[in-house]
Design an enzyme around this catalytic site. Sequence first.
Site: not given
Length: 498
Positions: A258-260, A263
Amino acid sequence: MTQSTNPARVRFAPSPTGYLHIGGARTALYDYLLAKQTEGSFILRIEDTDQKRYVADSEKDLMRSLRWLGLEWDEGPDKGGPHAPYRQSKRKAIYQDHAEKLVEKGQAYYCFCSPERLDRIREEQIARGENPRYDQKCRNLDPDESARRAENGEPHVIRFKSPHQGTTTAVDLLRGEITVDNQTLDDIVLIKSNGLAVYHLAAMVDDHLMDITHVIRGAEWLPTFPVHKLIYDAFGWEEPIWVHLSLLLKPDGKGKLSKRDMEEARQKGQPIFVKDMEEFGYLPETVNNWLALMGWSYDDRTEFFPMEDLIGKFSLEKLNPSPAAINFSKLDHFNGLHIRQLDVDDFAQRIKPYFEREGYEVDEEILPDVAAAIQTRTGKLTEVTDMAGFFFEEDVDLVPKRIINKNLSASQAAYAAQRMSHLFQEVPVITQDTAEKPLRELADELDLKAGQLFGLLREALTGQKVSPPLFDIISILGKETVIERLDEAAMTLRDMAE
RNA sequence: GCCCCCAUCGUCUAGCGGCCCAGGACAUAGCCCUCUCAAGGCUAAGACCGGGGUUCGAGUCCCCGUGGGGGCACCA
């Protein structure tokens, strides 16, 4: 080669919604490999039909990233080609024409339902435990009346008229036949009320118009795959070969990134985006090799693949349909392999920017020798400053506490440094042959272990506990500098002794 | 909830009915080499999700479970 030898036309069709990540890069790589292998064409197409999700920088990043990997395209938005434009936002009229054609053929219809109504029925369906989908209210409207309403400017979308009876079977190269019950099919939107096409229409139309022979895309498209096949059928077009790539999972294998997660991984120094690869010290050839092997294999032992080998040996049939967890330690390993097979001058040029970005002024004279000394001990290019930065510094900072311990006092160390200095002054040319034996004898004389003396010498010359081999350092630094640094170390240690 | 896909060591994988008491790579541990750190060499530990079939014979084919993943938008 088991591959078809007809030139393949393949496309990488990202939507510009963020930086190019390793999942996209892998798809692009496979596209590229197939195109090169068959002497076909690799096409870049930008799927920017969703203005809401558009991220301004992403297109630039995308192209830069692909080029960094060496995946140069033959046709694309910046270089044109026989099927321009290659940006979907510029092809609006084409999709509209095609959608109208389907309406005329009775394979699609205007739908005037408001988003609010759609939301409402969806909620009701979910509440009832049903599969949420369009209730087909507008499906059987009189075509003439629909056309009139549309012409009068009534807001509408165009929906695909999916069959209700029977089953639909689509063929994926890796999985074989995928059959769905037509009752489960939804009447998907083809043209939005703003007049722009959605993926389902735009991609099919473009793939056909651009003569794409192999559609290589992510497995997240599998659920809508039968509808895509149906759209091809509705137009009466010949299908391409469909290849749905396995998903890339998080390193722990639990779910796709996921995007998170992306990161978080970045924070840990794990490159998720191609742009991070260079920054974190990876070679493009490493990344290609590593990416290629996440879902593809050649045989039961070969894993090291330069790009030419990848092009020669890649085959769609050896693609693996099961999802793969990302393995970053293997990325590091491959980087080492590729670094070691670089020729020294090449390696030297690759590491130069990494010194410079840390503020070192690189001495081109000695760079090739420095490169040779550290090549086998470099895992990532970012490590070179820690290992060899001292070559490009005026003086080194001695860390006495790493030298002095219960087995070696400051005065002993100072004396030993001084003796080594003298020793080197007497040796005309310092090499391993001329200096190692005397050094070992000196260690004996001073009642030190050879390792202790070498350790002291290393600290004096580099200010580091870990370094390239001593005699490499000495010959690169030169006799003069060696003696200087030894004298300086002796002085520092003597001061400490008092 | 419904639909779809997948299933071999911790991870990536080889295996397309007998060559498999399952091979390789990464990671892990030990040893060797060694001026440190690497690199390199050797060794160890480590897997066919479960149950039914089919077959003389199944990791390999079929079915059912289970587990994992994905999808169910006027996003791609």
